[in-house]
Design a protein around this motif. Structure first.
Motif, PDB file in Angstrom:
ATOM      1  N   GLU A 346     -52.968 104.682 -56.077  1.00  0.00           N
ATOM      2  CA  GLU A 346     -53.207 105.877 -55.271  1.00  0.00           C
ATOM      3  C   GLU A 346     -51.927 106.314 -54.565  1.00  0.00           C
ATOM      4  O   GLU A 346     -50.952 105.569 -54.468  1.00  0.00           O
ATOM      5  N   GLU A 347     -51.952 107.567 -54.048  1.00  0.00           N
ATOM      6  CA  GLU A 347     -50.827 108.078 -53.287  1.00  0.00           C
ATOM      7  C   GLU A 347     -50.648 107.234 -52.029  1.00  0.00           C
ATOM      8  O   GLU A 347     -51.617 106.872 -51.371  1.00  0.00           O
ATOM      9  N   PRO A 348     -49.413 106.918 -51.677  1.00  0.00           N
ATOM     10  CA  PRO A 348     -49.196 106.050 -50.512  1.00  0.00           C
ATOM     11  C   PRO A 348     -49.471 106.768 -49.197  1.00  0.00           C
ATOM     12  O   PRO A 348     -49.341 107.998 -49.105  1.00  0.00           O
ATOM     13  N   THR A 349     -49.863 106.013 -48.202  1.00  0.00           N
ATOM     14  CA  THR A 349     -49.982 106.499 -46.828  1.00  0.00           C
ATOM     15  C   THR A 349     -48.763 105.993 -46.075  1.00  0.00           C
ATOM     16  O   THR A 349     -48.621 104.792 -45.847  1.00  0.00           O
ATOM     17  N   ILE A 350     -47.867 106.904 -45.713  1.00  0.00           N
ATOM     18  CA  ILE A 350     -46.579 106.533 -45.130  1.00  0.00           C
ATOM     19  C   ILE A 350     -46.612 106.764 -43.629  1.00  0.00           C
ATOM     20  O   ILE A 350     -46.973 107.846 -43.162  1.00  0.00           O
ATOM     21  N   THR A 351     -46.257 105.735 -42.882  1.00  0.00           N
ATOM     22  CA  THR A 351     -46.149 105.807 -41.433  1.00  0.00           C
ATOM     23  C   THR A 351     -44.759 105.338 -41.050  1.00  0.00           C
ATOM     24  O   THR A 351     -44.493 104.137 -41.005  1.00  0.00           O
ATOM     25  N   GLY A 352     -43.869 106.305 -40.802  1.00  0.00           N
ATOM     26  CA  GLY A 352     -42.490 105.944 -40.495  1.00  0.00           C
ATOM     27  C   GLY A 352     -41.831 105.280 -41.684  1.00  0.00           C
ATOM     28  O   GLY A 352     -41.736 105.846 -42.764  1.00  0.00           O
TER      29      GLY A 352
END
Length: 595
Positions: A346-352
């Protein structure tokens, strides 16, 4: 537009939130992240923000030309009219940015009745430019106001078409005619423009003072050539004697070849630099898009699916002791009956600088999900590099009551006895998910075989943790091979012969019926097979089938003519295998009567 203007001016945006919105803000790192704060163009767009700044420079030049042609043309820089534009921009910015522009979102989540009730939670978010944006908009407005005093005349002398395009046809025509920025007045309030008959250069006369100015062909700027003190007295209407009263700007003097060459070279160099920057930004973002956290996870999982355990371990080290790494090898993973298959990432969830990536996988037809985390590090030349944080491994405890070791996927695993010495052998190993074949070690494979033929090692949790997930104990029970059964039967027959021979018939394992003084003994029925216990807690214990021995006791004082005796019994024994290999030790321990 105002937000784009602020961010293009190197300003930023502030996200303020209530505590109840913290969970939502965690997934909005570009709006300040889980701890709130400011976000800038490079926070949202990364290296793409360079294009925004390049567009901002072009916009500043275009706006400066547009503002400049709407000011009255004096032929020199009028500093007294520079400050009004930035001041007005600051006042307007204060009203718009902090009065009209802040975007506020609020609401409450209402639980569904089926969820068991509970009160909803109120959340609010506020989005507005930060203080730096307010100041930088004023700075940009000041730059535009200053350039508006200089650029129009330079553009007219060098690139008239650019002036008309940026300033507009009507405004540019009015500026050339000297009527822009002023109301219709007498010609005494305008410069008079003409051509010097001696040199052919453009000249301008200030009708108020009589000073004469000429245009420098190299720079396009007006230079005072005749001060007011030396100029002829003004004529009728305030114009200098002999000067035409027209305010029309004459055709620009042609630039010298050297000046034109410098301008063309400068603009060409600037254009090449801009093109290279744009191409570099595009290429950098394309390459970084191919090096995202999902691509790092995909590369890692591809190595595992292809059996390249060594490369996968080098990419993400499990951090376990060497004695637990025996299955983290290419030989072991390639020998697996089944390895993981990647269904979807899946598309990544990027936090910083941290990303979470969910992978859909399958092993031997069983689907499962796994959440990876990855961390970003900046590489050379602005290239982003993502590293998977935790490996996809499981911890397995192999155990056996009788096997001193195992052969898992062709790899020898030595096992040690438990501390109590009664529970058999154990060994802990870390492995990549897979279906691994298992067999008895070479040292005992002649006499024992593994009852279990394979193990499926698959994680049950959906994410990596600080330590490898344990899949519990994998017990391997031993099954005696034909060779061991033959040796055990031979030992039973040997003991049977011993019990049917005087005087060894009184040995401990022999049946009690034959333990007294006998004159003769004979085997009527010998053992034909042995059966090993299926109880895994027993150490290779076995029992023979029925044995019959008959004999005649010696006459005694009280029994002159004793009757013959017959013993029906079975032998029980056990097998012990040396840890270093070799022939087994078989012991007959007891006999049991058969009724």
């Amino acid at each position: 537009m105002l937000l784009a203007l602020g961010m293009g001016s190197l300003g930023g945006i502030t996200l303020d939130k209530s505590e109840a919105a913290a969970a939502l803000a965690y997934f909005l790192p570009s709006l300040g992240g889980k701890d709130g704060g400011d976000a800038y163009a490079w926070t949202w767009f990364g290296s793409w923000s360079i294009l925004l700044f390049a567009a901002m420079i072009v916009a500043i030049v275009a706006v400066a030309l547009r503002v400049g042609v709407r000011r009255s043309r004096t032929g020199r820089t009028e500093w007294q009219r520079v400050w009004q534009l930035p001041l007005a921009s600051l006042v307007l910015g204060a009203i718009v940015f902090y009065g009209l522009l802040p975007l506020r979102f609020s609401g409450a989540d209402t639980p569904m009745r089926s969820s068991g009730g509970g009160s909803g939670h109120y959340m609010s978010l506020s989005l507005q430019p930060n203080a730096l944006t307010f100041l930088l908009v004023g700075v940009v407005s000041a730059i535009i106001s200053v350039l508006a005093e200089m650029l129009p005349l330079w553009a007219y002398s060098s690139f008239p078409a650019v002036l008309q395009l940026a300033g507009g046809k009507k405004a540019s025509a009015a500026w050339r005619a000297g009527t822009s920025g002023v109301s219709s007045t007498s010609s005494a309030q305008q410069w008079a423009y003409s051509t010097d008959p001696a040199t052919g250069a453009s000249i301008a006369t200030d009708p108020a003072t009589g000073a004469v100015f000429s245009m420098d062909p190299a720079t396009g700027q007006w230079v005072e050539t005749t001060p007011a003190s030396q100029a002829p007295a003004p004529g009728f209407g305030g114009a200098a004697a002999g000067a035409p009263a027209s305010g029309q700007l004459p055709e620009p003097a042609p630039m010298s070849a050297a000046s034109r060459k410098k301008v063309i070279l400068g603009l060409s160099a600037f254009g090449v630099v801009v093109a290279l920057v744009v191409a570099g930004v595009v290429a950098l973002n394309v390459v970084n898009g191919m090096r995202g956290p999902d691509k790092a996870v995909e590369s890692y999982l591809t190595l595992l699916s292809e059996g390249k355990a060594a490369e996968a371990t080098k990419m993400v080290d499990p951090g376990v002791p060497n004695d637990q790494r025996k299955l983290l090898t290419d030989d072991a993973l390639k020998a697996a009956k089944a390895r993981i298959k990647v269904t979807k990432i899946e598309e990544p969830t990027i936090t910083g600088d941290t990303a979470t990536i969910k992978a859909h996988l399958s092993l031997d037809g069983k689907a499962f999900k796994y959440d990876f985390t990855a961390s970003k590090t900046s590489g050379s030349f602005g290239l982003d590099s993502w590293k998977v944080d935790k490996p996809l491994v499981v911890s397995v405890d192999f155990s056996s009551s009788s096997l001193p070791g195992l052969k898992v996927a062709g790899v020898a695993i030595d096992m040690a006895k438990d501390k109590d010495g009664l529970s058999g052998y154990r060994s802990t190993q870390v492995a990549y998910p897979g279906v691994y074949p298992v067999a008895a070690p070479d040292s005992v494979s002649k006499y024992l075989t593994a009852k279990e033929t394979s193990f499926t090692l698959i994680p049950t949790r959906e994410g990596a943790s600080a330590e490898a997930e344990s899949v519990g104990a994998q017990t391997v029970n031993a099954t005696p091979a034909d060779e061991l059964r033959t040796k055990a039967l031979a030992k039973v027959k040997e003991q049977t012969k011993t019990c049917a021979t005087v005087p060894t018939n009184s040995d401990k394992p022999c049946p009690f019926q034959l333990s007294s003084d006998m004159t003769s003994l004979s085997v009527e029925k010998d053992a034909t097979k042995v059966e090993f216990s299926e109880d895994s807690s027993n150490d290779l214990s076995f029992t023979s089938d029925e044995i019959n021995i008959s004999g005649s006791p010696k006459p005694t004082t009280f029994d002159k003519n004793p009757s013959p005796r017959k013993a029906k019994f079975t032998f029980s024994g056990k097998v012990e295998l040396p840890e270093g290999g070799g022939d087994p030790t078989i012991t007959i321990e007891s006999s049991s009567s058969v009724f």
